[in-house]
Design a protein around this motif. Structure first.
Motif, short mmCIF file in Angstrom:
data_model
loop_
_atom_site.label_atom_id
_atom_site.label_comp_id
_atom_site.label_asym_id
_atom_site.label_seq_id
_atom_site.Cartn_x
_atom_site.Cartn_y
_atom_site.Cartn_z
N HIS A 238 0.84 -1.20 0.00
CA HIS A 238 0.00 0.00 0.00
C HIS A 238 0.88 1.26 0.00
N PRO A 239 1.56 1.52 -1.10
CA PRO A 239 2.43 2.70 -1.14
C PRO A 239 1.61 3.99 -1.08
N PRO A 240 2.20 5.05 -0.53
CA PRO A 240 1.54 6.35 -0.59
C PRO A 240 1.46 6.82 -2.04
N ALA A 241 0.70 7.88 -2.25
CA ALA A 241 0.64 8.49 -3.58
C ALA A 241 2.02 8.98 -3.97
N GLN A 242 2.22 9.19 -5.26
CA GLN A 242 3.51 9.68 -5.74
C GLN A 242 3.94 10.92 -4.96
N GLY A 243 5.15 10.88 -4.45
CA GLY A 243 5.65 12.00 -3.66
C GLY A 243 5.24 11.94 -2.20
N GLY A 244 4.51 10.89 -1.83
CA GLY A 244 4.04 10.76 -0.45
C GLY A 244 5.06 10.11 0.46
N HIS A 245 5.03 10.49 1.72
CA HIS A 245 5.89 9.89 2.75
C HIS A 245 5.03 9.71 4.00
N GLU A 246 4.80 8.47 4.38
CA GLU A 246 3.97 8.18 5.54
C GLU A 246 4.78 7.42 6.59
N ILE A 247 4.44 7.64 7.84
CA ILE A 247 5.08 6.94 8.95
C ILE A 247 4.00 6.20 9.73
N TYR A 248 4.31 4.95 10.08
CA TYR A 248 3.36 4.10 10.80
C TYR A 248 4.01 3.47 12.02
N ASN A 249 3.28 3.46 13.13
CA ASN A 249 3.66 2.63 14.26
C ASN A 249 3.36 1.18 13.90
N ILE A 250 4.23 0.28 14.35
CA ILE A 250 3.97 -1.14 14.15
C ILE A 250 4.38 -1.86 15.44
N GLY A 251 3.36 -2.22 16.22
CA GLY A 251 3.59 -2.84 17.52
C GLY A 251 2.40 -3.69 17.90
N ASP A 252 2.36 -4.11 19.17
CA ASP A 252 1.30 -4.98 19.65
C ASP A 252 0.14 -4.19 20.25
N SER A 253 0.43 -2.96 20.68
CA SER A 253 -0.57 -2.08 21.28
C SER A 253 -1.09 -2.57 22.63
N SER A 254 -0.27 -3.36 23.32
CA SER A 254 -0.64 -3.80 24.68
C SER A 254 0.65 -4.02 25.49
N PRO A 255 1.20 -2.94 26.05
CA PRO A 255 2.49 -3.05 26.75
C PRO A 255 2.44 -3.99 27.94
N VAL A 256 3.57 -4.65 28.17
CA VAL A 256 3.71 -5.63 29.24
C VAL A 256 4.88 -5.20 30.13
N GLY A 257 4.67 -5.24 31.44
CA GLY A 257 5.74 -4.91 32.37
C GLY A 257 6.89 -5.89 32.29
N LEU A 258 8.08 -5.42 32.57
CA LEU A 258 9.27 -6.26 32.48
C LEU A 258 9.17 -7.48 33.40
N MET A 259 8.65 -7.29 34.61
CA MET A 259 8.54 -8.41 35.54
C MET A 259 7.55 -9.45 35.03
N GLU A 260 6.48 -9.02 34.38
CA GLU A 260 5.52 -9.96 33.81
C GLU A 260 6.17 -10.75 32.67
N MET A 261 6.99 -10.06 31.86
CA MET A 261 7.71 -10.77 30.80
C MET A 261 8.62 -11.84 31.38
N ILE A 262 9.33 -11.50 32.47
CA ILE A 262 10.24 -12.47 33.09
C ILE A 262 9.46 -13.66 33.64
N THR A 263 8.32 -13.40 34.27
CA THR A 263 7.50 -14.50 34.80
C THR A 263 7.03 -15.42 33.67
N THR A 264 6.62 -14.84 32.56
CA THR A 264 6.18 -15.63 31.40
C THR A 264 7.33 -16.48 30.86
N LEU A 265 8.51 -15.89 30.85
CA LEU A 265 9.70 -16.61 30.38
C LEU A 265 10.06 -17.74 31.34
N GLU A 266 9.98 -17.48 32.65
CA GLU A 266 10.24 -18.53 33.65
C GLU A 266 9.29 -19.71 33.44
#
Length: 324
Positions: A238-266
């Motif tokens: 989906h390119p922008p129109a000719q001469g266009g420059h767009e910026i997009y966030n690309i993430g999960d949109s649900s932040p997780v605390g570092l300690m929760e990540m460690i618990t999940t990894l454990e």
């Protein structure tokens, strides 16, 4: 036959997965990577070997900052689309080795812009970073693309924002469409060993202590690699129109605390971590949180893999790779 797609950083984590997805749908892909030793090049070689076993893929070992070589590569292969993912990664490493970022991120990005400009490239998709937002609290519905990006806390972040500005100027001057992707913390099989989840996995499995920075108070918008590739390919289509420059966030949109990540990894490893709490390190940010509504409106992007699903998949891959 469609023109080949150039993927820079193809021996990297996101680059390998992106190239595989493009090959899966029948594209011809040329990969470029310089196989530097920021982390173990053996992992990059293993990723490259996976790709080189595929029909329709060619790997070129080259430095993207070599602008004459990139110009010739795009010209000689008739490349019309570029997915530019190569960069010197790492926030903390930028404090120790600033000139690596000047060459890979700034000169490298300019090199790809020039290659695109002189060869009639129809769409340049490039990697930016959530680090451009600086250090800010979690609030509302997340970081938006039109939020201020004037207070980087690391050289890495400053180079990524600079790349966005370079692209903006080239879009205005020369008219070829460009899309920048602000990646939020990406994880999964074949990931980068310098990332916390990867290094923690190794240490927990070996019974070694892990250092938990920010006293465990940090949070990250962990995004599984397959979801990231969905977004990359969706934007490429989906390119922008000719001469266009767009910026997009690309993430999960649900932040997780570092300690929760460690618990999940454990839980995934079946072992408890010996945690040593440390203060924030220079260049780190407290939290990341992606508002992905703009990307969703363009491509229907919607992350599917939760951390509780994704980390066990990573651990399974890691055990196979370590023992392979």
């Amino acid at each position: 036959m469609a023109a080949p797609i150039l993927v820079t950083g193809a021996a990297g984590f996101i680059g390998m997965h992106t190239a595989e997805r493009l090959l899966d749908r029948g594209e011809t892909v040329i990969g470029v990577d310089n196989f530097n030793d920021y982390y173990d090049p053996a992992l990059k070689d293993a990723r490259a070997a996976r790709l080189e076993a595929r029909e329709g893929f060619t790997m070129v070992r080259a430095d993207i900052a070599d602008h004459e070589r990139m110009l010739a590569l795009v010209r000689d292969h008739g490349v019309e689309r570029i997915v530019h993912l190569a960069a010197q990664a790492g926030v903390r490493y930028s404090i120790e080795n600033p000139f690596a970022y000047e060459r890979s991120n700034l000169a490298g990005h300019l090199s790809m812009l020039e290659a695109a400009r002189h060869n009639g490239v129809k769409h340049l998709v490039y990697a930016s970073s959530s680090s451009v937002y600086g250090d800010r609290p979690l609030e509302g519905s997340g970081f938006r693309e039109d939020d201020p990006t004037t207070d980087p806390v690391s050289l890495y972040a400053a180079t990524k924002r600079s790349c966005e500005l370079l692209s903006q100027s080239y879009a205005k001057l020369y008219g070829f469409p460009q899309s920048g992707l602000r990646f939020f913390t990406v994880y999964g099989p074949w990931g980068r060993p310098d990332m916390a989840y990867f290094s923690f996995t190794r240490k927990i499995a070996r019974g070694e202590a892990i250092e938990v920075y920010g006293e465990g108070e940090m949070a990250r918008d962990f995004t599984y690699i397959d979801d990231i590739v969905d977004g990359i390919v969706g934007v490429l289509d989906h390119p922008p129109a000719q001469g266009g420059h767009e910026i997009y966030n690309i993430g999960d949109s649900s932040p997780v605390g570092l300690m929760e990540m460690i618990t999940t990894l454990e839980d995934a490893l079946g072992a408890e971590a010996d945690k040593v709490m440390r203060p924030m390190q220079p260049g780190d940010v407290t939290a990341t949180y992606a508002d992905v509504s703009k990307l969703n409106a363009l491509t229907g992007y919607k992350p599917k893999v939760t951390l509780a699903e994704g980390l066990p998949r990573f651990v399974k891959w890691w055990r196979g790779y370590e023992n392979g």
